[in-house]
Design a protein around this motif. Structure first.
Motif, PDB file in Angstrom:
ATOM      1  N   VAL A  15      -8.668  10.536  -7.245  1.00 16.88           N
ATOM      2  CA  VAL A  15      -7.363  10.213  -6.650  1.00 16.88           C
ATOM      3  C   VAL A  15      -6.688  11.514  -6.218  1.00 16.88           C
ATOM      4  O   VAL A  15      -6.295  12.324  -7.060  1.00 16.88           O
ATOM      5  CB  VAL A  15      -6.454   9.470  -7.648  1.00 16.88           C
ATOM      6  CG1 VAL A  15      -5.108   9.155  -6.999  1.00 16.88           C
ATOM      7  CG2 VAL A  15      -7.122   8.189  -8.131  1.00 16.88           C
ATOM      8  N   PRO A  16      -6.535  11.748  -4.916  1.00 16.35           N
ATOM      9  CA  PRO A  16      -5.866  12.970  -4.453  1.00 16.35           C
ATOM     10  C   PRO A  16      -4.389  12.963  -4.835  1.00 16.35           C
ATOM     11  O   PRO A  16      -3.723  11.935  -4.760  1.00 16.35           O
ATOM     12  CB  PRO A  16      -6.033  12.909  -2.926  1.00 16.35           C
ATOM     13  CG  PRO A  16      -7.094  11.891  -2.672  1.00 16.35           C
ATOM     14  CD  PRO A  16      -7.014  10.919  -3.800  1.00 16.35           C
ATOM     15  N   SER A  58      -3.599   6.820   0.882  1.00 13.07           N
ATOM     16  CA  SER A  58      -4.297   8.103   0.979  1.00 13.07           C
ATOM     17  C   SER A  58      -4.159   8.959  -0.283  1.00 13.07           C
ATOM     18  O   SER A  58      -4.624  10.092  -0.311  1.00 13.07           O
ATOM     19  CB  SER A  58      -3.772   8.901   2.179  1.00 13.07           C
ATOM     20  OG  SER A  58      -2.376   9.145   2.056  1.00 13.07           O
ATOM     21  N   GLY A  59      -3.505   8.429  -1.320  1.00 11.00           N
ATOM     22  CA  GLY A  59      -3.349   9.187  -2.549  1.00 11.00           C
ATOM     23  C   GLY A  59      -1.926   9.145  -3.063  1.00 11.00           C
ATOM     24  O   GLY A  59      -1.098   8.367  -2.598  1.00 11.00           O
ATOM     25  N   GLU A 109      -3.342   5.766   6.990  1.00 12.41           N
ATOM     26  CA  GLU A 109      -4.445   4.988   6.415  1.00 12.41           C
ATOM     27  C   GLU A 109      -5.220   5.840   5.415  1.00 12.41           C
ATOM     28  O   GLU A 109      -5.247   7.072   5.498  1.00 12.41           O
ATOM     29  CB  GLU A 109      -5.375   4.504   7.518  1.00 12.41           C
ATOM     30  CG  GLU A 109      -4.756   3.462   8.442  1.00 12.41           C
ATOM     31  CD  GLU A 109      -4.407   2.184   7.698  1.00 12.41           C
ATOM     32  OE1 GLU A 109      -5.193   1.775   6.806  1.00 12.41           O
ATOM     33  OE2 GLU A 109      -3.350   1.598   7.981  1.00 12.41           O
ATOM     34  N   GLY A 110      -5.859   5.172   4.476  1.00 20.22           N
ATOM     35  CA  GLY A 110      -6.646   5.876   3.476  1.00 20.22           C
ATOM     36  C   GLY A 110      -7.612   4.938   2.793  1.00 20.22           C
ATOM     37  O   GLY A 110      -7.669   3.744   3.097  1.00 20.22           O
ATOM     38  N   PRO A 111      -8.376   5.446   1.844  1.00 18.76           N
ATOM     39  CA  PRO A 111      -9.442   4.648   1.218  1.00 18.76           C
ATOM     40  C   PRO A 111      -8.963   3.661   0.155  1.00 18.76           C
ATOM     41  O   PRO A 111      -9.741   2.802  -0.261  1.00 18.76           O
ATOM     42  CB  PRO A 111     -10.324   5.724   0.578  1.00 18.76           C
ATOM     43  CG  PRO A 111      -9.386   6.845   0.269  1.00 18.76           C
ATOM     44  CD  PRO A 111      -8.381   6.840   1.378  1.00 18.76           C
ATOM     45  N   ARG A 152       0.826  -1.215   0.000  1.00 20.58           N
ATOM     46  CA  ARG A 152       0.000   0.000   0.000  1.00 20.58           C
ATOM     47  C   ARG A 152       0.857   1.261   0.000  1.00 20.58           C
ATOM     48  O   ARG A 152       0.364   2.357   0.264  1.00 20.58           O
ATOM     49  CB  ARG A 152      -0.950   0.004   1.198  1.00 20.58           C
ATOM     50  CG  ARG A 152      -1.917  -1.177   1.196  1.00 20.58           C
ATOM     51  CD  ARG A 152      -2.927  -1.052   2.312  1.00 20.58           C
ATOM     52  NE  ARG A 152      -3.937  -0.050   2.014  1.00 20.58           N
ATOM     53  CZ  ARG A 152      -4.830   0.382   2.916  1.00 20.58           C
ATOM     54  NH1 ARG A 152      -4.810  -0.105   4.150  1.00 20.58           N
ATOM     55  NH2 ARG A 152      -5.730   1.279   2.587  1.00 20.58           N
ATOM     56  N   LEU A 153       2.136   1.102  -0.308  1.00 20.05           N
ATOM     57  CA  LEU A 153       3.024   2.252  -0.459  1.00 20.05           C
ATOM     58  C   LEU A 153       4.061   1.881  -1.522  1.00 20.05           C
ATOM     59  O   LEU A 153       5.076   1.249  -1.236  1.00 20.05           O
ATOM     60  CB  LEU A 153       3.715   2.604   0.865  1.00 20.05           C
ATOM     61  CG  LEU A 153       4.253   4.034   1.008  1.00 20.05           C
ATOM     62  CD1 LEU A 153       4.695   4.293   2.444  1.00 20.05           C
ATOM     63  CD2 LEU A 153       5.389   4.338   0.052  1.00 20.05           C
ATOM     64  N   ARG A 154       3.761   2.257  -2.755  1.00 21.83           N
ATOM     65  CA  ARG A 154       4.624   1.896  -3.885  1.00 21.83           C
ATOM     66  C   ARG A 154       5.294   3.148  -4.432  1.00 21.83           C
ATOM     67  O   ARG A 154       4.702   4.231  -4.419  1.00 21.83           O
ATOM     68  CB  ARG A 154       3.807   1.193  -4.976  1.00 21.83           C
ATOM     69  CG  ARG A 154       3.218  -0.140  -4.502  1.00 21.83           C
ATOM     70  CD  ARG A 154       2.326  -0.750  -5.559  1.00 21.83           C
ATOM     71  NE  ARG A 154       1.716  -1.981  -5.085  1.00 21.83           N
ATOM     72  CZ  ARG A 154       2.159  -3.205  -5.368  1.00 21.83           C
ATOM     73  NH1 ARG A 154       3.237  -3.362  -6.119  1.00 21.83           N
ATOM     74  NH2 ARG A 154       1.536  -4.272  -4.912  1.00 21.83           N
TER      75      ARG A 154
END
Length: 280
Positions: free
Chosen positions: A218-219, A159-160, A258-260, A135-137
């Protein structure tokens, strides 16, 4: 051999994580399980081993290797090019004394600036790579299409997307605000005594490029990260025109928040950006 980077077996398609024992075929730059001594009659999908890379599952049975890129690579190449060109020029002009002249003289500031920039990107890149997860690329040193400019770092997170410009400047970054009630409000980014407002303009342009490649939901966040500036013990971070200005230890928690977006969504966004923004 033990793989330095993750890949997938060219025979059965099974993912092979880094450090596992496998057979590396230099001619095709592919890997296969050690148990596969005989190849099947059908032609398998070929997966190239890229340094560094992330394996993305595009569809069932289809594996694509996404090149993350090397932080500071283009700045490092430009520094080495300028350095070599100067050395060649001096040695050609002064065959006998060229070596001595190079030993006692210093590089031009316009050349050392590339070295300093590369060091800042490399240092931040190492810190970011330690955070990498599903979840962090990350993408490093990406070329902006139809431009000579590049984006230092992209972090696709839950989170974007974060567009990160790394800077290795001395002095304390702070925000100077002019105008107000009777004059237009103007925000200027000052580092030490230098007016660095153009850095904010640069990040905003990069944000616009990335935003144009993604869906509206997408923020996209702009970040200026000063890796070795004179930051105060308390506070110090600020936002100007939507661009967050901070240092690595303040940036990392934001990227890990965390994010969607699920791991699959992060992978999809990461793949889209990797295709649109090639390594510089």
């Amino acid at each position: 051999m033990r793989l330095r980077y993750a890949g997938a077996c060219r025979v059965c398609g099974v993912e092979l994580p880094a450090k596992v024992e496998a057979v590396y075929e230099r001619t095709t730059k592919t890997v296969r399980c050690v148990s596969h001594d005989v190849y099947p009659a059908v032609e398998p999908a070929v997966v190239e081993v890229v340094e560094p890379a992330v394996v993305e599952v595009v569809a069932p049975g289809v594996v694509e290797v996404v090149e993350s890129g090397t932080a500071g690579a283009s700045a490092r190449r430009e520094f080495e090019r300028r350095k070599a060109k100067r050395e060649e020029r001096i040695r050609t002009k002064h065959p006998k004394l060229g070596g001595l002249m190079l030993a006692v003289s210093e590089e031009q500031q316009s050349t050392t600036a590339w070295d300093i920039g590369a060091l800042g990107e490399e240092k931040l890149g190492k810190g970011l790579n330690r955070l990498a997860s599903d979840r962090l690329r990350l993408l490093h040193d990406r070329r902006i299409p139809r431009s000579t400019a590049n984006i230092d770092h992209l972090a696709v997170t839950a989170s974007g997307v974060y567009v990160i410009d790394a800077k290795k400047y001395r002095g304390r970054p702070h925000l100077k605000i002019e105008g107000g009630l009777f004059r237009p409000r103007v925000e200027r980014l000052i580092v030490g005594s230098r007016d660095c407002t153009k850095l904010v303009d640069g990040v905003l342009k990069q944000v616009d490029v990335v935003r144009g490649l993604l869906d509206d939901d997408v923020p996209v966040h702009g970040v200026l990260c000063f890796v070795e500036a004179d930051w105060p013990l308390i506070g110090g971070t600020f936002t100007t025109r939507g661009v967050q200005t901070l240092w690595p230890k303040k940036l990392y928690p934001k990227l890990q928040a965390e994010g969607p977006f699920t791991a699959d969504a992060v992978a999809e966004i990461h793949l889209r950006l990797a295709h649109a923004l090639r390594p510089a």
